[in-house]
Design an enzyme around this catalytic site. Structure first.
Site, PDB file in Angstrom:
ATOM      1  N   GLN A   1       0.819  -1.215   0.000  1.00  0.00           N
ATOM      2  CA  GLN A   1       0.000   0.000   0.000  1.00  0.00           C
ATOM      3  C   GLN A   1       0.852   1.264   0.000  1.00  0.00           C
ATOM      4  O   GLN A   1       0.325   2.372   0.005  1.00  0.00           O
ATOM      5  CB  GLN A   1      -0.926  -0.002   1.231  1.00  0.00           C
ATOM      6  CG  GLN A   1      -1.947  -1.125   1.196  1.00  0.00           C
ATOM      7  CD  GLN A   1      -2.744  -1.242   2.489  1.00  0.00           C
ATOM      8  OE1 GLN A   1      -2.694  -0.389   3.361  1.00  0.00           O
ATOM      9  NE2 GLN A   1      -3.506  -2.309   2.610  1.00  0.00           N
TER      10      GLN A   1
ATOM     11  N   HIS B   1      -1.535   0.307   5.579  1.00  0.00           N
ATOM     12  CA  HIS B   1      -2.232   1.304   6.419  1.00  0.00           C
ATOM     13  C   HIS B   1      -1.378   2.537   6.701  1.00  0.00           C
ATOM     14  O   HIS B   1      -1.138   2.887   7.848  1.00  0.00           O
ATOM     15  CB  HIS B   1      -2.692   0.693   7.747  1.00  0.00           C
ATOM     16  CG  HIS B   1      -3.766  -0.342   7.603  1.00  0.00           C
ATOM     17  ND1 HIS B   1      -4.484  -0.809   8.667  1.00  0.00           N
ATOM     18  CD2 HIS B   1      -4.242  -0.999   6.514  1.00  0.00           C
ATOM     19  CE1 HIS B   1      -5.358  -1.711   8.250  1.00  0.00           C
ATOM     20  NE2 HIS B   1      -5.217  -1.845   6.934  1.00  0.00           N
TER      21      HIS B   1
ATOM     22  N   GLU C   1     -16.163   3.551   8.020  1.00  0.00           N
ATOM     23  CA  GLU C   1     -16.776   4.618   8.820  1.00  0.00           C
ATOM     24  C   GLU C   1     -16.632   5.986   8.169  1.00  0.00           C
ATOM     25  O   GLU C   1     -15.669   6.236   7.451  1.00  0.00           O
ATOM     26  CB  GLU C   1     -16.080   4.726  10.191  1.00  0.00           C
ATOM     27  CG  GLU C   1     -16.167   3.501  11.058  1.00  0.00           C
ATOM     28  CD  GLU C   1     -15.548   3.710  12.436  1.00  0.00           C
ATOM     29  OE1 GLU C   1     -14.916   4.775  12.664  1.00  0.00           O
ATOM     30  OE2 GLU C   1     -15.712   2.810  13.280  1.00  0.00           O
TER      31      GLU C   1
ATOM     32  N   TYR D   1     -11.859   8.046  18.483  1.00  0.00           N
ATOM     33  CA  TYR D   1     -12.820   7.424  17.559  1.00  0.00           C
ATOM     34  C   TYR D   1     -12.810   5.896  17.634  1.00  0.00           C
ATOM     35  O   TYR D   1     -13.428   5.234  16.815  1.00  0.00           O
ATOM     36  CB  TYR D   1     -12.610   7.994  16.152  1.00  0.00           C
ATOM     37  CG  TYR D   1     -13.065   9.456  16.182  1.00  0.00           C
ATOM     38  CD1 TYR D   1     -14.361   9.799  15.863  1.00  0.00           C
ATOM     39  CD2 TYR D   1     -12.232  10.448  16.674  1.00  0.00           C
ATOM     40  CE1 TYR D   1     -14.823  11.101  15.998  1.00  0.00           C
ATOM     41  CE2 TYR D   1     -12.670  11.753  16.816  1.00  0.00           C
ATOM     42  CZ  TYR D   1     -13.974  12.067  16.483  1.00  0.00           C
ATOM     43  OH  TYR D   1     -14.427  13.356  16.640  1.00  0.00           O
TER      44      TYR D   1
ATOM     45  N   TYR E   1     -10.142  -9.820  10.604  1.00  0.00           N
ATOM     46  CA  TYR E   1     -10.138 -10.675   9.412  1.00  0.00           C
ATOM     47  C   TYR E   1     -10.017 -12.161   9.754  1.00  0.00           C
ATOM     48  O   TYR E   1     -10.340 -13.007   8.934  1.00  0.00           O
ATOM     49  CB  TYR E   1      -9.011 -10.264   8.459  1.00  0.00           C
ATOM     50  CG  TYR E   1      -9.378  -9.069   7.608  1.00  0.00           C
ATOM     51  CD1 TYR E   1     -10.334  -9.182   6.596  1.00  0.00           C
ATOM     52  CD2 TYR E   1      -8.786  -7.841   7.804  1.00  0.00           C
ATOM     53  CE1 TYR E   1     -10.679  -8.105   5.819  1.00  0.00           C
ATOM     54  CE2 TYR E   1      -9.126  -6.746   7.023  1.00  0.00           C
ATOM     55  CZ  TYR E   1     -10.066  -6.884   6.032  1.00  0.00           C
ATOM     56  OH  TYR E   1     -10.408  -5.815   5.265  1.00  0.00           O
TER      57      TYR E   1
HETATM   58 CA   LIG Z   1     -14.442   4.172  14.954  1.00  0.00          CA
END
Ligand SMILES: [Ca+2]
Ligand SMILES: [Ca+2]
Length: 396
Positions: free
Chosen positions: A93, A178, A271, A281, A292
């Site tokens: 990524q 990520h 989200e 959060y 996963y």
């Molecule tokens: Ca969250």
């Protein structure tokens, strides 16, 4: 929760995809049907793994290619790679990710890049360890120590000059994805950066690390003194909000001027959040998705002190790229939130009432959509995620 069934009184429609059989040397334009009528999809250019784009005040478009190239698109032409782009750690990524333009570009010519950067000194014999929560899609050969970084430079003709690194993910980690990687300027001139958790989970809750955070800095890399943790011992002063997983979309609301982001959930649980200073959060303590490997993660409502998402998806859409539509070309789309969908292979349009999502439309494009911006003329520009990715222009 957004599902494929009826929601919020709105019907989720999967658009019919129609290809016009126009014999032509160039690829035929396509037409997709939407709730607001037919939309023409033109291919403007082909790029290798395009990831981010930004419009310059004169209408030219900057586009990144993940292997490490930055190009300009204007008047139907894609430029040669712009010089001066930092070396990027292109793998998985990682690579050259987002690009953003300084709000005062007309005066200072500054352009900002988010990219993954290899550490100067690589640890010997380092090996990543497979965390089963990340699932089977794990590159055990990727043992490079690296992290996300933001650099800025002055665009001078065909090169970036005076390139400086203004921010880095801390700490760098071996392997994994990520990185996050979106940049957004607030109207007050502060720069928001979405920083992914590097598939390490717990750093998203650790104030001594800026992984799994939304970060807020001044454009020169210095720390705004009104940041929520600027004066807290043991906390990184660049942190704006915490508990994020892998946010690949960031945009400023045109009316409230608040930052909106989305983030990839794990197995389900993408989200949308409107990150406020100092708030948590929830990742990886809570998620409306699960790991996963099938191990459960408590859902958001079990921990009301952690801010629940404004909207979430089961199954996922895999969001990347975020823009509020404010143009005049798509009259019905004004005020909508546009989201690129990777696994959903769609442009997702949400209608909003304040901070409440009222309806969702999925405009199927049969391509993984990586980024979305509004062009100065009100057209919608998309990048598709592929080795032979495309710059697409959508018009009514
Ligand atoms: Ca969250
Ligand atoms: Ca869960």
């Amino acid at each position: 929760m957004v599902t494929n069934r009826l929601r919020c009184g709105g019907v989720v429609s999967f658009s019919l995809f129609v290809s016009l059989a126009v014999p032509s040397a160039r690829a035929a334009d396509e037409v997709v049907q939407t709730k607001s009528g037919p939309v023409k999809v033109e291919r403007l250019a082909t790029l290798v793994e395009p990831w981010g784009m930004a419009v310059l005040p004169d209408g030219r478009l900057l586009v990144t290619e993940k292997p490490g190239r930055l190009r300009l698109y204007s008047e139907g032409r894609l430029s040669e790679p712009i010089g001066g782009v930092p070396a990027v750690a292109y793998r998985g990524q990682g690579g050259l990710l987002d690009v953003e333009v300084d709000p005062a570009f007309a005066r200072n010519g500054l352009v900002y890049l988010y990219y993954s950067e290899a550490a100067e000194s690589q640890p010997k014999d380092a090996r990543d360890v497979h965390d089963p929560r990340t699932g089977p899609d794990f590159d055990k050969e990727d043992n490079l120590l690296k992290g996300g970084a933001v650099a800025r430079g002055r665009l001078d003709g065909t090169a970036l000059r005076d390139v400086q690194v203004i921010w880095r993910q801390v700490p760098k980690t071996i392997g994994r994805g990520h990185f996050g990687g979106r940049l957004a300027f607030a109207p007050d001139g502060k720069l928001f950066i979405t920083s992914g958790d590097r598939q390490r989970f717990d750093p998203a809750q650790d104030l001594a690390s800026n992984l799994g955070k939304v970060v807020r800095i001044d454009p020169d890399g210095s720390i705004p003194q009104d940041n929520p943790f600027a004066k807290k011992d043991g906390a990184r002063p660049d942190i704006w909000s915490l508990g994020h997983r892998n946010p690949l979309g960031a945009a400023i609301h045109p009316t409230t001027k608040a930052l909106w982001i989305h983030e990839m959930g794990p197995w389900h649980g993408d989200e949308i959040n409107v990150p406020e200073a100092g708030k948590n959060y929830g990742w990886p303590i809570v998620s409306n998705g699960d790991n996963y490997d099938g191990t459960p993660i408590p859902d958001h409502p079990t921990r009301p002190e952690l801010v629940a998402p404004l909207e979430y998806w089961r199954p996922v859409i895999s969001p990347s790229g975020l823009a509020f539509y404010a143009g005049g070309l798509f009259k019905d789309w004004r005020g909508s939130l546009l989201i690129g969908g990777l696994s959903s292979e769609a442009l997702i349009r949400l209608t909003l009432e304040g901070n409440v999502v009222k309806s969702e439309e999925r405009i199927g494009l049969r391509r993984r959509v990586r980024d979305v911006v509004e062009a100065p003329d009100g057209a919608v520009l998309l990048l598709t995620d592929a080795k032979d990715g495309e710059l697409l222009r959508l018009t009514p």
